[in-house]
Motif scaffolding. Sequence first.
Motif, PDB file in Angstrom:
ATOM      1  N   TYR A 148     -48.658 -34.849  42.024  1.00  0.00           N
ATOM      2  CA  TYR A 148     -47.776 -34.904  43.047  1.00  0.00           C
ATOM      3  C   TYR A 148     -47.184 -33.518  43.102  1.00  0.00           C
ATOM      4  O   TYR A 148     -47.197 -32.678  44.448  1.00  0.00           O
ATOM      5  CB  TYR A 148     -46.762 -35.755  43.144  1.00  0.00           C
ATOM      6  CG  TYR A 148     -47.095 -37.072  43.269  1.00  0.00           C
ATOM      7  CD1 TYR A 148     -48.403 -37.531  43.835  1.00  0.00           C
ATOM      8  CD2 TYR A 148     -46.039 -38.278  43.267  1.00  0.00           C
ATOM      9  CE1 TYR A 148     -48.796 -38.860  44.139  1.00  0.00           C
ATOM     10  CE2 TYR A 148     -46.578 -39.631  43.425  1.00  0.00           C
ATOM     11  CZ  TYR A 148     -48.113 -39.854  43.908  1.00  0.00           C
ATOM     12  OH  TYR A 148     -48.313 -41.149  44.171  1.00  0.00           O
ATOM     13  N   GLU A 188     -49.374 -30.694  44.502  1.00  0.00           N
ATOM     14  CA  GLU A 188     -49.562 -30.952  45.991  1.00  0.00           C
ATOM     15  C   GLU A 188     -48.446 -30.203  46.693  1.00  0.00           C
ATOM     16  O   GLU A 188     -48.708 -29.325  47.774  1.00  0.00           O
ATOM     17  CB  GLU A 188     -49.450 -32.313  46.463  1.00  0.00           C
ATOM     18  CG  GLU A 188     -50.695 -32.919  46.178  1.00  0.00           C
ATOM     19  CD  GLU A 188     -50.695 -34.563  46.693  1.00  0.00           C
ATOM     20  OE1 GLU A 188     -50.026 -34.844  47.828  1.00  0.00           O
ATOM     21  OE2 GLU A 188     -51.198 -35.452  46.036  1.00  0.00           O
ATOM     22  N   PHE A 189     -47.289 -29.939  46.112  1.00  0.00           N
ATOM     23  CA  PHE A 189     -46.344 -29.182  46.548  1.00  0.00           C
ATOM     24  C   PHE A 189     -46.351 -27.572  46.131  1.00  0.00           C
ATOM     25  O   PHE A 189     -45.610 -26.606  46.573  1.00  0.00           O
ATOM     26  CB  PHE A 189     -44.934 -29.531  46.238  1.00  0.00           C
ATOM     27  CG  PHE A 189     -44.237 -30.870  46.718  1.00  0.00           C
ATOM     28  CD1 PHE A 189     -43.857 -30.773  48.084  1.00  0.00           C
ATOM     29  CD2 PHE A 189     -44.462 -31.939  46.278  1.00  0.00           C
ATOM     30  CE1 PHE A 189     -43.495 -31.754  48.911  1.00  0.00           C
ATOM     31  CE2 PHE A 189     -43.881 -33.282  46.732  1.00  0.00           C
ATOM     32  CZ  PHE A 189     -43.400 -33.038  48.204  1.00  0.00           C
ATOM     33  N   TYR A 215     -37.342 -31.974  41.708  1.00  0.00           N
ATOM     34  CA  TYR A 215     -38.251 -32.670  42.199  1.00  0.00           C
ATOM     35  C   TYR A 215     -37.704 -34.064  41.877  1.00  0.00           C
ATOM     36  O   TYR A 215     -37.484 -34.244  40.735  1.00  0.00           O
ATOM     37  CB  TYR A 215     -39.642 -32.275  41.362  1.00  0.00           C
ATOM     38  CG  TYR A 215     -40.491 -33.529  41.387  1.00  0.00           C
ATOM     39  CD1 TYR A 215     -41.953 -33.242  42.275  1.00  0.00           C
ATOM     40  CD2 TYR A 215     -40.549 -34.527  40.715  1.00  0.00           C
ATOM     41  CE1 TYR A 215     -42.860 -34.203  42.054  1.00  0.00           C
ATOM     42  CE2 TYR A 215     -41.788 -35.438  40.829  1.00  0.00           C
ATOM     43  CZ  TYR A 215     -42.674 -35.382  41.449  1.00  0.00           C
ATOM     44  OH  TYR A 215     -43.625 -36.210  41.511  1.00  0.00           O
ATOM     45  N   ALA A 245     -38.137 -30.494  50.863  1.00  0.00           N
ATOM     46  CA  ALA A 245     -39.362 -31.169  51.714  1.00  0.00           C
ATOM     47  C   ALA A 245     -39.606 -32.544  51.087  1.00  0.00           C
ATOM     48  O   ALA A 245     -38.797 -32.947  49.896  1.00  0.00           O
ATOM     49  CB  ALA A 245     -40.531 -30.398  50.920  1.00  0.00           C
ATOM     50  N   ILE A 248     -38.553 -32.540  47.038  1.00  0.00           N
ATOM     51  CA  ILE A 248     -38.180 -31.247  46.617  1.00  0.00           C
ATOM     52  C   ILE A 248     -36.672 -30.903  47.315  1.00  0.00           C
ATOM     53  O   ILE A 248     -36.409 -31.176  48.338  1.00  0.00           O
ATOM     54  CB  ILE A 248     -39.258 -30.259  46.842  1.00  0.00           C
ATOM     55  CG1 ILE A 248     -40.538 -30.769  46.508  1.00  0.00           C
ATOM     56  CG2 ILE A 248     -38.725 -28.938  46.191  1.00  0.00           C
ATOM     57  CD1 ILE A 248     -40.922 -30.897  44.913  1.00  0.00           C
TER      58      ILE A 248
END
Length: 435
Positions: free
Chosen positions: A238, A241-242, A355, A383, A399
Amino acid sequence: MRKIGVGLVGWGTVGCGVVQVLQDNADVIESRLGVSLELRRVADLDLERERPVKVPAEYLTRNVDDILKDPEIQIVIELIGGLKAAKAVIRSAIESGKHVVTANKALLAHDGNELFGLALKNGLSIGFEASVGGGIPIIKSLREGLASNRISTIFGILNGTANYILTRMTDAKLSFADALKEAQALGYAEADPTLDIEGIDTAHKLAIASAIAFGTPIQFDRVHTEGISGIDPLDIQYAEEFGYRLKLLAIARSKNGRLEMRVHPTLISQKHVLASVKGAYNAVHIEGNPVGDVMLYGMGAGMMPTGSAVVSDLIDVARDILNKTPGRIPALAFLPDRLQKIEIKPVSDVSTSYYFRFLVLDKPGVLSKISGILGKHQISIAAVIQKGRHTNSVPLVMITHEALESDVRKALDEIDNLDIVLAPTVLIRIENGAD
Ligand code: HSE
């Protein structure tokens, strides 16, 4: 004096590396030093085990006293690791008038202040380059190459095993257990891998490097330490992906008269140079004034890189013997009476981005409940994504902008008590300073 006698205590992986370096590079060592380093004895309890490097049988002994009582041996290399027996060897060596070279970060993190004091009192040197960052000359850089600087930050990857595991979990999607097995087979891990995977070995190294960088006694017990054994591969994916990469980072920062020392899994931008440090490589980013940014990179573990650091220390100590200048450079870079106990900042006072992975019921109003609690505690969201759509539970990945850790803890306590939240929230700190 044509030779300087050396005795090795501990004929394991690094011990074999030392023997190999002394054999392979005897000519360059002699050319640099003007005399040769003569390995006279090798002590180990197990002399039968098959090893990659041979030592003449007459050098071998199970009795450390054969080294401590040999008047021709001027430098004792301690490579048995661990605390009690290793400390006894180093103390006895110093009390027998012998200089010491060690790779033992655990021992120095716990008892370095005492052992350096003992060596100083006896007019002897302790070389310990191999204790931090394997083959990378971190100690020498901080202590000598950057001696004109005020250091503000040390930031890096200091454990080859943990970095190897995270690299394999990221790139090959291996499980934690399989990646650990590989690292052990390659000879990077400590005898007890808990030290590697729980961040303790990194904390040992950070405590030693911080003392030298910031002019404070070694304060291992003040390093906030978290390991990687609880990392779920899902969070690595994950975070990718950020645009983030997961690393076990050692962070020490001096700011406003307080020192922050922490070791924990950390997300850094994939664009940061540390994100591309893979496998058993280590790297340290140092910020100093006037130098600015310095990066050191190399193999942080293994037989030959660590052997390189040990033998380089032997050369340094031998030079001090030849020039009659033992202790020319203070062990912790600052004069012992100038070391200061700087206040250590608790992790609750640290501000960073985060996160979070929440496991929640997939129904209207869930996100607003969570964001409401975060907002109440001054935590601003940068995000958020929901992973998939299920009838029962969904991961909600978020985030944040920079927030105070104590506020984050209060918010998560509240959130984890909501009936729409189905499991304890996963938290990973993000280092934005690492962009
Ligand atoms: N176990 C350590 C590591 C060895 O993996 O980095 C070097 O200190």
